[in-house]
Design a protein around this motif. Sequence first.
Motif, PDB file in Angstrom:
ATOM      1  N   ALA A   8       1.160  -1.110   0.205  1.00  0.00           N
ATOM      2  CA  ALA A   8       0.213   0.185  -0.095  1.00  0.00           C
ATOM      3  C   ALA A   8       0.766   1.447  -0.217  1.00  0.00           C
ATOM      4  N   VAL A   9       0.731   2.478  -0.802  1.00  0.00           N
ATOM      5  CA  VAL A   9       1.383   3.156  -1.203  1.00  0.00           C
ATOM      6  C   VAL A   9       0.756   4.457  -1.212  1.00  0.00           C
ATOM      7  N   PHE A  10       1.448   5.196   0.267  1.00  0.00           N
ATOM      8  CA  PHE A  10       1.013   6.667   0.180  1.00  0.00           C
ATOM      9  C   PHE A  10       1.603   7.649   0.133  1.00  0.00           C
ATOM     10  N   PHE A  11       1.197   8.785  -0.743  1.00  0.00           N
ATOM     11  CA  PHE A  11       1.816   9.721  -0.699  1.00  0.00           C
ATOM     12  C   PHE A  11       1.692  10.944  -0.244  1.00  0.00           C
ATOM     13  N   VAL A  12       2.462  11.594   0.534  1.00  0.00           N
ATOM     14  CA  VAL A  12       2.842  12.358   1.794  1.00  0.00           C
ATOM     15  C   VAL A  12       3.730  14.058   1.344  1.00  0.00           C
ATOM     16  N   PRO A  13       3.195  14.945   2.069  1.00  0.00           N
ATOM     17  CA  PRO A  13       3.914  15.916   1.336  1.00  0.00           C
ATOM     18  C   PRO A  13       5.647  16.384   1.980  1.00  0.00           C
ATOM     19  N   ASP A  14       5.701  14.820   3.547  1.00  0.00           N
ATOM     20  CA  ASP A  14       6.802  14.886   3.916  1.00  0.00           C
ATOM     21  C   ASP A  14       7.038  13.772   4.589  1.00  0.00           C
TER      22      ASP A  14
END
Length: 278
Positions: free
Chosen positions: A161-167
């Motif tokens: 599972a891949v989460f794209f986050v600001p940092d």
Amino acid sequence: MRIAFTKMHGLGNDFVVLDARAQALPPLTRAAVAALADRHTGIGCDQLIAIEPSTAADWRMRIFNADGGEVEACGNATRAVGLLIGGEVALETLGGTIVARPDPRGVAVDMGVPRFEWDRIPLAYPVDTLAMPVGYPVILADGSELTLENPVAVNVGNPHAVFFVPDTHAIPLAEIGPQIEHDPLFPERVNVNVATVTGRGAIDLRVWERGAGLTRACGTGACATAIAAMRCGLVDREVTVTLPGGPLVIAWRGDDRIVMTGPATVSFTGEFEWDDYA
């Protein structure tokens, strides 16, 4: 029974490699693997790898996480085994056959074709794997709250599972990783990736590996994250994924196959008495 081993790592993701091509190994029980992987009382590793004879490829590669559970794939371990065997080699794994070959940048591994269907991740029920309708609230270091949500699900021999986050570095992955790993949505558990896209050809990544926890590098996680970013139109078809241990180059070729390229290293060799860990 004395057993020889090779300690190796790929960008700090470390392995105890047992070579059973010439000498058969005793049964690799969950308890024995976990004892060998223990960093205080065993040899210590993220994964234990066994190289065995195969009727489906050149050799069979079995992969066990530090908790003793056997898993389908490990990209960093494939590079390590490719380096150890030498030349081009096809390796049978639970996740399919993987080919490793020498490369000027280390070892290049053909990781096969990614899977996106919900039942091939697998998930517990049908959902859109490009933006799963789930969220996990987390408290950041500065006290603010952020929700990890709408992850992309990809199977690259094992589930991610891949989460794209600001940092990515602001996410308390050691705290939220176990919760997501054991969410009933993932019947075979899941590897948790938090990633920040820093350019059309660059991603920063941290990974919580099921059964292993935080690791300095995860080859299949780098592949899954790159493919997820490509599917979302965030990056080009070749990208450098930088993990805490260093960079991997991931390319998604026109024939749909993933190629991962990066280094692998032999740390040391030794022997142990099997009965001390059985």
